[in-house]
Motif scaffolding. Structure first.
Motif, short mmCIF file in Angstrom:
data_model
loop_
_atom_site.label_atom_id
_atom_site.label_comp_id
_atom_site.label_asym_id
_atom_site.label_seq_id
_atom_site.Cartn_x
_atom_site.Cartn_y
_atom_site.Cartn_z
N GLY A 10 0.82 -1.20 0.00
CA GLY A 10 0.00 0.00 0.00
C GLY A 10 0.85 1.25 0.00
O GLY A 10 2.05 1.21 -0.25
N LEU A 11 0.18 2.36 0.29
CA LEU A 11 0.83 3.67 0.35
C LEU A 11 0.99 4.08 1.80
O LEU A 11 0.03 4.02 2.58
N VAL A 12 2.18 4.50 2.17
CA VAL A 12 2.46 4.90 3.54
C VAL A 12 3.43 6.07 3.53
O VAL A 12 4.24 6.21 2.59
N GLN A 13 3.35 6.91 4.54
CA GLN A 13 4.28 8.02 4.65
C GLN A 13 5.63 7.54 5.19
O GLN A 13 5.70 6.53 5.90
N ALA A 14 6.66 8.29 4.87
CA ALA A 14 7.99 7.98 5.40
C ALA A 14 7.94 7.90 6.92
O ALA A 14 7.28 8.72 7.58
N GLY A 15 8.60 6.89 7.47
CA GLY A 15 8.58 6.65 8.90
C GLY A 15 7.49 5.70 9.34
O GLY A 15 7.49 5.24 10.49
N GLY A 16 6.59 5.37 8.44
CA GLY A 16 5.48 4.48 8.76
C GLY A 16 5.86 3.01 8.65
O GLY A 16 7.02 2.66 8.41
N SER A 17 4.84 2.16 8.84
CA SER A 17 5.05 0.72 8.85
C SER A 17 4.04 0.01 7.97
O SER A 17 2.91 0.50 7.78
N LEU A 18 4.44 -1.13 7.46
CA LEU A 18 3.55 -2.03 6.74
C LEU A 18 3.98 -3.46 7.06
O LEU A 18 5.15 -3.71 7.36
N ARG A 19 3.02 -4.40 6.98
CA ARG A 19 3.36 -5.81 7.10
C ARG A 19 2.88 -6.54 5.87
O ARG A 19 1.68 -6.54 5.56
N LEU B 35 6.72 -10.06 6.28
CA LEU B 35 7.78 -9.07 6.30
C LEU B 35 7.24 -7.84 7.01
O LEU B 35 6.40 -7.12 6.46
N GLN B 36 7.70 -7.64 8.24
CA GLN B 36 7.32 -6.44 8.98
C GLN B 36 8.31 -5.33 8.61
O GLN B 36 9.51 -5.49 8.78
N MET B 37 7.78 -4.24 8.08
CA MET B 37 8.62 -3.15 7.62
C MET B 37 8.32 -1.91 8.45
O MET B 37 7.20 -1.39 8.42
N ASN B 38 9.32 -1.46 9.20
CA ASN B 38 9.20 -0.26 10.03
C ASN B 38 10.14 0.82 9.53
O ASN B 38 11.06 0.55 8.76
N SER B 39 9.90 2.04 9.98
CA SER B 39 10.75 3.17 9.60
C SER B 39 10.97 3.23 8.10
O SER B 39 12.10 3.37 7.61
N LEU B 40 9.88 3.11 7.36
CA LEU B 40 9.98 3.05 5.91
C LEU B 40 10.51 4.35 5.33
O LEU B 40 10.24 5.45 5.85
N LYS B 41 11.26 4.21 4.25
CA LYS B 41 11.88 5.33 3.55
C LYS B 41 11.37 5.37 2.11
O LYS B 41 11.00 4.32 1.57
#
Length: 115
Positions: free
Chosen positions: A10-19, A80-86
Motif C-alpha cells: 500500500g501507500l504509507v508516509q515515510a517513517g510508517g510501517s507495513l506488514r 515481512l514487517q517493515m518499520n521506519s519506511l523510507k
C-alpha cells in the motif's frame, strides 16, 4: 507446484510501517528457504531478506534493523514487517519459495513510501 499470494502492500508516509504476507499453497511440504525480493522502477530485482525452514534469517544491509522476516509454517505463511519506511523502499515486493527443483514467485505487491 507451489502457489504464492502476497498481500499487505500500500501507500504509507515515510517513517510508517507495513506488514506484508505471503501465503503458500500446493506442494508446501517441498518448500525449504523462502524470501522477499523487491524491484523498483528501472532497477533490477534485489534480495530483501530470506528465512530458512528452521528460522535462520538474512537481510540486505539497507533494511537491517528496520525490517523483520518471519515464517509460520503451520499457517504456510511468511511475513515481512517493515518499520521506519523510507521513500527508497518504494518497489514491488515479491515473495519467493525454494524447493529442491526450482524457485516459485508470487505476483508481487506494490509498496509506495511518500516523503
Amino acid at each position: 507446484q507451489v502457489q504464492l499470494v502476497e498481500s499487505g502492500g500500500g501507500l504509507v508516509q515515510a517513517g510508517g510501517s507495513l506488514r506484508l504476507s505471503c501465503r503458500a499453497s500446493g506442494s508446501i511440504f517441498s518448500i525449504n528457504d523462502m524470501g522477499w525480493y523487491r524491484q523498483a522502477p528501472g532497477k533490477q530485482r534485489e534480495l530483501v531478506a530470506t528465512i530458512t525452514r528452521g528460522g535462520t534469517t538474512n537481510y540486505t544491509d539497507s533494511v537491517k534493523g528496520r525490517f523483520t522476516i518471519s515464517r509460520d509454517n503451520a499457517k504456510n505463511t511468511m511475513y515481512l514487517q517493515m518499520n521506519s519506511l523510507k521513500p527508497e523502499d518504494t518497489a514491488v515486493y515479491y515473495c519467493r519459495a525454494e524447493t529442491v527443483l526450482r524457485y516459485y514467485w508470487g505476483q508481487g505487491t506494490q509498496v509506495t513510501v511518500s516523503s
